[in-house]
Scaffold this motif. Structure first.
Motif, mmCIF file in Angstrom:
data_model
loop_
_atom_site.group_PDB
_atom_site.id
_atom_site.type_symbol
_atom_site.label_atom_id
_atom_site.label_comp_id
_atom_site.label_asym_id
_atom_site.label_seq_id
_atom_site.Cartn_x
_atom_site.Cartn_y
_atom_site.Cartn_z
ATOM 1 N N ILE B 4 0.847 -1.198 0.000
ATOM 2 C CA ILE B 4 0.000 0.000 0.000
ATOM 3 C C ILE B 4 0.875 1.237 0.000
ATOM 4 C CG2 ILE B 4 -2.010 -1.054 1.126
ATOM 5 C CD1 ILE B 4 -1.085 0.262 3.754
ATOM 6 N N LYS B 5 0.277 2.324 -0.478
ATOM 7 C CA LYS B 5 1.009 3.586 -0.572
ATOM 8 C C LYS B 5 0.421 4.576 0.427
ATOM 9 C CE LYS B 5 2.397 7.149 -3.873
ATOM 10 N NZ LYS B 5 1.973 7.819 -5.118
ATOM 11 N N VAL B 48 -9.167 9.425 6.790
ATOM 12 C CA VAL B 48 -7.959 9.612 5.977
ATOM 13 C C VAL B 48 -8.420 9.985 4.567
ATOM 14 C CG1 VAL B 48 -6.617 7.953 7.328
ATOM 15 C CG2 VAL B 48 -7.844 7.177 5.285
ATOM 16 N N HIS B 49 -7.484 10.338 3.724
ATOM 17 C CA HIS B 49 -7.838 10.617 2.324
ATOM 18 C C HIS B 49 -7.468 9.428 1.458
ATOM 19 C CE1 HIS B 49 -7.429 15.248 3.011
ATOM 20 N NE2 HIS B 49 -8.395 14.708 3.715
ATOM 21 N N LEU B 50 -8.414 8.965 0.661
ATOM 22 C CA LEU B 50 -8.152 7.942 -0.339
ATOM 23 C C LEU B 50 -8.311 8.613 -1.696
ATOM 24 C CD1 LEU B 50 -10.113 4.901 1.171
ATOM 25 C CD2 LEU B 50 -7.728 5.579 1.548
ATOM 26 N N PRO B 61 -11.502 -2.380 4.294
ATOM 27 C CA PRO B 61 -10.449 -3.402 4.406
ATOM 28 C C PRO B 61 -9.225 -3.004 3.591
ATOM 29 C CG PRO B 61 -12.237 -4.190 3.014
ATOM 30 C CD PRO B 61 -12.691 -2.877 3.602
ATOM 31 N N VAL B 62 -8.078 -3.422 4.044
ATOM 32 C CA VAL B 62 -6.846 -3.038 3.364
ATOM 33 C C VAL B 62 -6.841 -3.548 1.921
ATOM 34 C CG1 VAL B 62 -5.522 -5.053 4.145
ATOM 35 C CG2 VAL B 62 -4.328 -2.899 3.659
ATOM 36 N N LEU B 66 -5.419 -1.084 -2.279
ATOM 37 C CA LEU B 66 -4.089 -1.478 -2.777
ATOM 38 C C LEU B 66 -3.600 -0.554 -3.893
ATOM 39 C CD1 LEU B 66 -4.518 -5.364 -2.722
ATOM 40 C CD2 LEU B 66 -3.721 -3.828 -0.920
ATOM 41 N N GLN B 67 -4.523 0.018 -4.646
ATOM 42 C CA GLN B 67 -4.118 0.868 -5.773
ATOM 43 C C GLN B 67 -4.439 2.336 -5.481
ATOM 44 O OE1 GLN B 67 -2.582 -0.702 -8.264
ATOM 45 N NE2 GLN B 67 -2.970 -2.658 -7.260
#
Lengths: 717, 153
Positions: B4-5, B48-50, B61-62, B66-67
């Motif tokens: 993850i980033k 958080v910011h996605l 969920p993590v 992922l992207q």
């Protein structure tokens, strides 16, 4: 030893002479500390007394014995010390005082409990004394260096000056010497000489709270730390009969389970793993008759108990004959539910049992009780228990209890790693320690001239003190009758009675304690009395407060500031309430309308007399904080019991107000000065519910006599 | 193994795929500025910011990120210099401070989308819970970033 903060190790090597002030004894540095932490670099940091240290670069670190839970003690209490110290405020840092030291050194930090709106109210005099003493030591050290008399020197902005020779020296330069001196008969300032007290200084803890770096209990991270989650019996008082660890043994990360009387903790590599396994763990419970109870049953039982005689709390004259000859009698019953604290940070505690002793990390309002409870459970001497008091993500009374500590220690005894126990939000909300449920009956008699000729009140309340095992053998828990037994209105004759009635739930201190429920019932009934006397509610109150000029002043100021006599748009109304608690008088007017069956609170005007203010910006925030907390409780707050179980377990069912529901809040200070330094953490709360309910009556023409208001569908009359 | 980033850096982690992002941030990456408050996306303490959108990390969920560019409170600035952080300091917003990471992340996202939010825009966007009642100062701080004096309507 674990990684404690650097400051934890930085203890001064200077010896501090003790016993210069009446009831202000500063013991000598404990030599055992140096063996524990090893050699200390000489004179890096100088400890002038237990409350403060000074670094060579002039950094002043002030220890704060109350816990920061949002109320601003990490700023306000240092301001009190720094004012006397004549410090440059820009040099001041703050940290929580070390409870272990207070225990080893005969209570050097005096009162470490955070509660009762007592930080400024109770500790101000000895904090002033500590600051003044340090100041005089610094002056004496500078004078010795210069070979002049201390009387010729003075201190300001972090420096000592000798005017005659125009010399000055920074605190950092003389702190090392000052720490070795003693001074006697130090006097504190007169209020007119205050240089910091009274200023709206920004909070010292704000910067670390905007970038995520502030460390709350849950943010403690230790090498090799495991995490624990717990599943308690859904019915309070129920016990574990059996559980099947094998069912979760192979779930990811699971390490072990620890059995308590009333629940099972599961320890795993991460908290998510621990909580998932704890929820999946099959547990058989032993549940008694408490599993058959309902909120409805409690309500009926409490209301029935109102009809019993109760224990006399206060009796002036004979109310029965007075009521018999009254021209008019009004009687009303009020009811309030249990309430959860719902602090933003769910309860948590990190514990580690080592060969040297026991270490704890948590945010607690009562570090001494936490330390002692841990010591007892672990069989470790109190002086060998280290407790790092982190920031508290809200407390509101709940974080004074030691239940979370006791569980964390029991887990720590079973595993050779540090463990962080976190109660899920659901466990935090369901596992008890609620604001007590209470029922109250009021009766008032009036004569032909509509004067009050008799007043009676009987309260039936879940006793916090009984839950805590404190003696309430005389049938009265004084915390349950706060605001009722000492109500200020001169009604005569009067009779105030009380009945303790506990259920299987457990109760605890909740912001403003007895006042939270009693001001609601009392001030609503006063409005009913005003209506019966066909008198304006503010005028009616004034009529019976002739001997309390301080209350009269607050009411008059409120009448003016709230535009009490100004017209409002149709469907909008104002309601008033007045209450005194924790040494502070607060009165509020709420402006309210009704929309879609619900109360819409537009504006709350407060007038407050707490005597003096340390920091007006923090003080205003505290009044607003009390209002918002009280507003959530008034509009939505309730804990509901079904089959002995608490139904509300998260913010989807336990509603609290959001940004869109926040009224305009105006706080006006009417400060009487003098020796009055009233508390501010709680007094903003009690008037909110009655002020709103009294306003709603004007709109709906119906009396609301129970909370929360959202139980009612409101309609304009 | 997932990748993850977060705050511009890639992390490779051994973690079950159903683990909520919140606990990956807190327990695997030690980014403890993002808080656990409710676990059911009600309180906003975990915001958080996605990809720039404010999101409640306790309920994602993590495997679902992922992207995605994940930004936490720690990634806003290295020196409290983000305009919203500065406004929070200027208005002395926090009390206990526990909810403020989430409040700030929600406010940053609001202001990125809407440089001049009205009071009702703030009401709609700022649904994070604060039990200390810092709401008035939060509103004031948001308006001060927008450089518009706001009044409650």
């Amino acid at each position: 030893m674990e990684k404690l903060s650097r400051r934890h190790f930085l203890k001064s090597s200077a010896t501090v002479a003790g016993g210069m002030m009446i009831s202000f004894h500063i013991p000598a540095q404990d030599p055992s500390q140096e063996t524990m932490i090893g050699p200390v670099a000489p004179m890096t940091t100088s400890e002038l007394n237990a409350w403060l240290t000074i670094d060579p670069d002039n950094t002043i670190t002030i220890r704060v014995a109350q816990s920061e839970m949002g109320q601003g003690v990490l700023t306000a209490l240092p301001m009190i010390i720094a004012d006397e110290l004549e410090a440059d405020w820009r040099d001041v840092r703050a940290e929580h005082a070390d409870v272990n030291r207070s225990i080893r050194q005969a209570g050097v930090y005096k009162r470490m409990l955070t509660g009762g709106s007592g930080a400024v109210r109770i500790s101000r005099p000895y904090l002033q004394q500590a600051g003044a003493e340090a100041r005089e030591k610094l002056i004496k050290a500078a004078a010795e260096t210069w070979g002049v008399s201390p009387q010729e020197c003075h201190a300001d902005y972090g420096k000592v000056h000798h005017k005659a020779t125009r010399r000055s020296v920074t605190y950092g330069e003389v702190a090392g010497l000052a720490a070795q001196l003693s001074v006697a008969n130090v006097k504190i300032k007169s209020p007119e000489d205050f240089s910091l007290i009274g200023l709206p200084k920004p909070r010292l803890d704000t910067p670390e709270k905007v970038d995520g770096s502030a460390i709350f209990g849950m943010d403690v991270r230790l090498d090799n730390m495991a995490y624990a989650a717990v599943q308690h019996c859904p019915v309070l008082g129920g016990r574990v009969r059996s559980f099947r660890f094998n069912a979760i043994r192979n779930m990811p990360g699971v390490i072990l389970a620890v059995r308590f009387d009333n629940g099972i903790a599961v320890v795993a590599e991460t908290w998510w793993q621990a909580n998932k396994a704890a929820k999946a763990l099959p547990i058989q419970w032993t549940i008694g008759d408490e599993g058959k109870t309902h909120s409805e049953t409690f309500r009926n039982e409490y209301l029935a108990a109102l009809g019993t005689q109760g224990t006399s709390v206060l009796k002036q004259g004979e109310t029965l004959p007075a009521l018999e000859v009254s021209e008019k009698i009004i009687e009303s019953d009020y009811l309030v539910p249990y309430l959860a604290h719902a602090s933003m940070e769910p309860l948590n505690c990190t514990a580690h049992r080592t060969d040297e002793g026991l270490s704890l990390w948590l945010g607690t309002q009562d570090p001494e009780s936490a330390l002692n409870a841990a010591s007892k459970l672990a069989g470790v001497a109190p002086e060998k228990v280290q407790l790092t008091n982190c920031l508290l993500g809200g407390g509101f009374g709940r974080r004074a209890h030691t239940d979370i500590v006791e569980e964390a220690v029991q887990i720590a005894m079973e595993i050779d790693r540090p463990v962080q126990l976190i109660w899920s939000r659901e466990e935090d909300m369901r596992s008890g320690r609620y604001r007590p449920m209470a029922a109250m009956r009021f009766k008032a008699g009036f004569d032909l001239e509509k004067q009050v000729v008799a007043y009676t009140n009987h309260s039936v309340t879940h006793s916090i003190l009984r839950d805590l095992g404190a003696p309430v053998d005389n049938g009265i828990d004084p915390t349950s009758v706060e605001g009722l037994s000492n109500m200020p209105y001169e009604f005569s004759p009067k009779s105030i009675t009380h009945t303790i009635k506990n259920t299987h739930l457990s109760s605890y201190w909740w912001r403003s304690v007895g006042s939270s429920q009693n001001a609601f019932a009392m001030e609503c009934f006063i409005d009913e009395m005003a209506e019966a006397a066909t008198t304006d509610p503010i005028l009616f109150r004034k009529q019976y407060l002739a001997n309390r000029p301080d209350l009269l002043e607050v009411l008059e100021e409120l009448r003016q500031k709230s535009d009490w006599n100004k017209r409002l748009p149709p469907g909008t109304a104002r309601g008033v309430a007045l209450h005194e608690c924790f040494g502070t008088i607060a009165a509020q007017v709420a402006e309210v309308s009704v929309n879609n069956g619900k109360a819409d609170v537009h504006r709350i005007v407060s007038v407050v007399n707490c005597g003096n203010l340390v920091n007006p910006a923090i003080a205003e925030a505290q009044i607003e904080s009390g209002i918002i907390y009280g507003l959530s409780a008034a509009l939505y707050g309730k804990i509901t019991i079904e089959k002995g179980r608490v139904l509300e377990d998260n913010f989807d069912t336990y509603h609290v107000i959001q940004q869109s529901e926040v009224p305009i809040m105006e706080t006006h200070w009417l400060l009487s000065g003098g020796d009055k330094w009233g508390g501010l953490g709680e007094p903003g709360l009690p008037c909110v519910a009655p002020a709103i309910v009294n306003a709603l009556h004007k709109i709906t023409k119906r009396r609301i006599r129970s909370l929360p208001i959202s139980d009612y569908y409101l309609q304009r009359a | 193994m997932v990748r993850i980033k977060v705050n511009g850096e890639f992390h490779e982690l051994e973690v079950e795929l159903d683990t909520p992002l919140l606990w990956v941030l807190r327990d695997h990456l030690n980014l403890t500025g993002t808080k656990y408050g409710c676990g059911i996306a009600q309180c906003g303490a975990c915001t958080v910011h996605l990809n720039g959108t404010p999101s409640r990390s306790c309920s994602i969920p993590v495997s679902g990120v992922l992207q995605v560019d994940i930004v936490t409170i720690e990634g806003l600035s290295s020196d409290k210099s983000h305009p919203v952080q500065k406004a929070w300091i200027k208005e002395d917003v926090p009390q206990c401070g526990y909810c403020q990471s989430g409040q700030i992340m929600a406010a940053v996202a609001l202001l990125e989308k809407n440089q001049n939010p009205s009071d009702s825009d703030i009401d709609n966007a700022m649904t994070n819970i604060c039990r200390c009642g810092t709401y008035t100062r939060i509103r004031k701080a948001i308006h001060s970033v927008a450089n518009v004096s706001g009044s409650k309507t």
